[in-house]
Design an enzyme around this catalytic site. Structure first.
Site, short mmCIF file in Angstrom:
data_model
loop_
_atom_site.label_atom_id
_atom_site.label_comp_id
_atom_site.label_asym_id
_atom_site.label_seq_id
_atom_site.Cartn_x
_atom_site.Cartn_y
_atom_site.Cartn_z
N LEU A 226 0.81 -1.21 0.00
CA LEU A 226 0.00 0.00 0.00
C LEU A 226 0.85 1.27 0.00
O LEU A 226 1.70 1.46 0.88
CB LEU A 226 -0.93 -0.01 1.22
CG LEU A 226 -1.90 1.17 1.35
CD1 LEU A 226 -2.86 1.19 0.16
CD2 LEU A 226 -2.66 1.09 2.66
N ASP A 227 0.62 2.12 -1.01
CA ASP A 227 1.28 3.43 -1.14
C ASP A 227 2.81 3.33 -1.21
O ASP A 227 3.51 4.29 -0.89
CB ASP A 227 0.89 4.36 0.02
CG ASP A 227 -0.58 4.76 -0.03
OD1 ASP A 227 -1.15 4.76 -1.14
OD2 ASP A 227 -1.15 5.05 1.03
N GLU A 228 3.34 2.18 -1.63
CA GLU A 228 4.79 2.00 -1.69
C GLU A 228 5.26 1.59 -3.08
O GLU A 228 6.40 1.12 -3.24
CB GLU A 228 5.25 0.97 -0.65
CG GLU A 228 5.04 1.43 0.79
CD GLU A 228 5.59 0.45 1.80
OE1 GLU A 228 6.37 -0.44 1.40
OE2 GLU A 228 5.25 0.56 2.99
#
Length: 283
Positions: A226-228
């Site tokens: 997530l979000d990486e």
């Protein structure tokens, strides 16, 4: 003249540029622009070439010849793109419409080399806006019980509209690991750059309470982490003691819209190549 974009990535070795240039020259192309990068850390080589020639383009034949002549011998990932064909996007949004509205405006005015085939949302908030632009709007509610069926419906829309890229324009649902894998390199997300310090609800209010001095936005490819995912574009500005939380929110929204637009434009122009957990973004 008919334009062509060739992108390539492979293990670095002597003669790659000569092989690509020869492939294009043998088929009557003139190179208008060529950019390349050799990553000393990974040992990989990346290349983007804008070429042109007179007459029609048979992309299917050219792709087969590229595979036999260039990609095969180099064990490379090589692709050909016709820039005259608009890049087809499916945009996803929830209740914050600043990024969606910016994309709609850029596409409508021709300042972004892409088209929006459809908009998908888990709310009805922006149906009137999207349909005013003449774009289909699909409301797909999402709940813990309906998440799988909602993603199956999304997959059908991606196939129906022959979508090149899915853009999460502040879509506030987490995609499953399976869907993230299905959309590898084809889905772009935008979020504030206050992570990981300020997670969850009201991040700008949290940041204001801590007196942050810099705020920003990050556009990246979607992955199961997530979000990486690999970062495509970022923007930021300084904050000071005269700004309250509402100022930070307003500035943050502008940064999000701008960073997302730049990332989508670079992606649509075939200027972004994946390099493991990073990207190579040609200018």
């Amino acid at each position: 003249m008919r334009d062509l974009i060739l992108t390539l990535s492979c293990t670095d070795r002597p003669g790659i540029v000569a092989l690509v240039a020869g492939f294009l020259a043998d088929r009557g192309f003139t190179i208008r622009d060529s950019q390349q990068f050799g990553d000393v850390d990974t040992g990989l080589f990346f290349m983007r070439v804008h070429a042109a020639r007179e007459g029609a383009l048979d992309l299917r034949t050219l792709r087969e010849e590229l595979l036999d002549t260039v990609a095969g011998p180099l064990n490379a990932e090589a692709r050909l793109h016709d820039p005259s064909q608009p890049h087809r996007m499916l945009v996803m949004v929830s209740k914050q419409g600043h990024c969606l509205n910016d994309l709609l405006h850029r596409v409508r005015t021709g300042s972004m080399p892409a088209s929006i085939s459809a908009v998908v949302s888990n709310h009805e908030s922006f149906r009137d806006l999207v349909e005013w632009h003449g774009i289909p709007y699909h409301h797909i509610p999402v709940s813990p019980d309906s998440k799988r069926s909602a993603e199956d419906e999304l997959r059908k829309l991606v196939a129906t509209y022959a979508v090149d890229t899915v853009v999460l324009a502040r879509y506030m649902q987490i995609l499953s690991d399976d869907l993230c894998r299905d959309l590898t390199g084809r889905a772009i997300n935008i979020h504030h750059s206050l992570l990981p310090s300020f997670k969850g609800a009201r991040p700008y209010n949290q940041a204001y309470a801590r007196g942050v001095k810099v705020i920003g936005a990050t556009a990246h490819y979607v992955t199961a982490d997530l979000d990486e995912g690999p970062i495509i574009e970022q923007d930021f500005t300084r904050a000071d003691h005269t700004m309250d939380a509402s100022d930070l929110i307003a500035i943050g929204r502008d940064l999000e819209a701008l960073a997302l637009a730049r990332a989508v434009t670079a992606h649509a122009e075939q200027r972004v190549l994946l390099n493991g957990s990073k990207t190579v973004v040609f200018r």
